[in-house]
Write an enzyme that holds these catalytic residues in place. Structure first.
Site, PDB file in Angstrom:
ATOM      1  N   GLU A  30       2.402   5.283  -2.956  1.00 11.30           N
ATOM      2  CA  GLU A  30       3.468   4.742  -3.791  1.00 11.30           C
ATOM      3  C   GLU A  30       4.206   5.849  -4.533  1.00 11.30           C
ATOM      4  O   GLU A  30       5.435   5.857  -4.609  1.00 11.30           O
ATOM      5  CB  GLU A  30       2.908   3.745  -4.814  1.00 11.30           C
ATOM      6  CG  GLU A  30       2.216   2.558  -4.191  1.00 11.30           C
ATOM      7  CD  GLU A  30       0.714   2.760  -3.990  1.00 11.30           C
ATOM      8  OE1 GLU A  30       0.290   3.831  -3.477  1.00 11.30           O
ATOM      9  OE2 GLU A  30      -0.045   1.833  -4.334  1.00 11.30           O
ATOM     10  N   CYS A  87      -2.863   1.459  -7.712  1.00 10.02           N
ATOM     11  CA  CYS A  87      -3.861   1.928  -8.679  1.00 10.02           C
ATOM     12  C   CYS A  87      -3.219   2.043 -10.061  1.00 10.02           C
ATOM     13  O   CYS A  87      -1.993   1.944 -10.207  1.00 10.02           O
ATOM     14  CB  CYS A  87      -4.445   3.260  -8.232  1.00 10.02           C
ATOM     15  SG  CYS A  87      -3.331   4.679  -8.448  1.00 10.02           S
ATOM     16  N   CYS A 116      -1.099   9.300  -4.203  1.00  6.58           N
ATOM     17  CA  CYS A 116      -1.014   7.975  -3.583  1.00  6.58           C
ATOM     18  C   CYS A 116       0.319   7.782  -2.869  1.00  6.58           C
ATOM     19  O   CYS A 116       1.329   8.389  -3.217  1.00  6.58           O
ATOM     20  CB  CYS A 116      -1.172   6.898  -4.645  1.00  6.58           C
ATOM     21  SG  CYS A 116      -2.771   6.935  -5.467  1.00  6.58           S
ATOM     22  N   ASN A 174      -0.540   8.165   1.505  1.00 10.11           N
ATOM     23  CA  ASN A 174      -1.477   8.879   0.646  1.00 10.11           C
ATOM     24  C   ASN A 174      -1.885  10.190   1.312  1.00 10.11           C
ATOM     25  O   ASN A 174      -1.983  10.295   2.533  1.00 10.11           O
ATOM     26  CB  ASN A 174      -2.688   8.020   0.278  1.00 10.11           C
ATOM     27  CG  ASN A 174      -3.509   7.529   1.452  1.00 10.11           C
ATOM     28  OD1 ASN A 174      -2.971   7.118   2.474  1.00 10.11           O
ATOM     29  ND2 ASN A 174      -4.826   7.552   1.306  1.00 10.11           N
ATOM     30  N   ILE A 175      -2.064  11.201   0.474  1.00  9.65           N
ATOM     31  CA  ILE A 175      -2.438  12.529   0.943  1.00  9.65           C
ATOM     32  C   ILE A 175      -3.607  12.989   0.086  1.00  9.65           C
ATOM     33  O   ILE A 175      -3.445  13.276  -1.101  1.00  9.65           O
ATOM     34  CB  ILE A 175      -1.257  13.515   0.844  1.00  9.65           C
ATOM     35  CG1 ILE A 175      -0.062  12.974   1.643  1.00  9.65           C
ATOM     36  CG2 ILE A 175      -1.675  14.905   1.309  1.00  9.65           C
ATOM     37  CD1 ILE A 175       1.237  13.696   1.403  1.00  9.65           C
ATOM     38  N   GLU A 176      -4.803  13.015   0.684  1.00 12.11           N
ATOM     39  CA  GLU A 176      -6.008  13.370  -0.059  1.00 12.11           C
ATOM     40  C   GLU A 176      -6.231  14.875  -0.052  1.00 12.11           C
ATOM     41  O   GLU A 176      -5.746  15.595   0.821  1.00 12.11           O
ATOM     42  CB  GLU A 176      -7.229  12.662   0.546  1.00 12.11           C
ATOM     43  CG  GLU A 176      -7.160  11.169   0.367  1.00 12.11           C
ATOM     44  CD  GLU A 176      -8.375  10.441   0.924  1.00 12.11           C
ATOM     45  OE1 GLU A 176      -8.481   9.245   0.649  1.00 12.11           O
ATOM     46  OE2 GLU A 176      -9.201  11.055   1.649  1.00 12.11           O
TER      47      GLU A 176
END
Length: 149
Positions: free
Chosen positions: A64, A95, A62, A51-53
């Site tokens: 996936e 999610c 996300c 994941n990369i916010e």
């Protein structure tokens, strides 16, 4: 990182280890919830993602989807499993947005989630996304006309 060597017949432990390794690359300064994922293509290749916010939360991606998009960008079109690794006490399913994207490109794929103490859970994507929206819904549309006055 995508693994370019075929991994046909990978057992679950190998997939979980790859997802855990991918999790180490996560950029999660806002949620503190680091996630790693691996998508296993039918070719046997493994594609990892994390994941990369982003400070603009809607632009966060996300793990996936990162893994799946890497596989798609390399030409893969058939998949057999997705594995997710987190530090959550309970294994975490994808999610809603990831469920929809996975359905579009993978169909009813096997989803495995692993927590830190070796606890795992497994689902079919159909169980996580009942009544999924896909191209069959679009084929059933008819042009609408205005109601008469």
């Amino acid at each position: 990182m995508s693994r370019s060597t075929p991994s046909a017949g990978c057992d679950e432990a190998v997939l979980i280890a790859a997802a855990r390794e991918a999790r180490r690359q996560a950029h999660a300064p806002y949620s503190g919830f680091s996630v790693g994922a691996v998508v296993q293509a039918r070719s046997g290749k493994l594609y990892t993602g994390c994941n990369i916010e982003n400070a603009s939360f809607g632009l966060t991606v996300c793990a996936e989807r990162v893994a799946l998009f890497k596989a798609l960008s390399e030409g893969e079109r058939q998949f057999q499993a997705v594995v997710i690794a987190t530090d959550a006490t309970t294994p975490t399913p994808p999610c809603g947005a990831c469920r929809q994207v996975l359905w579009e490109f993978c169909g009813d794929i096997r989803i495995i989630s692993a927590g830190p103490q070796g606890k795992t859970a497994e689902w079919s994507l159909a169980a996580l996304l009942p009544a999924a929206f896909d191209d069959r819904n679009l084929a059933a549309t008819t042009p609408s006309s205005p109601e008469p006055d």
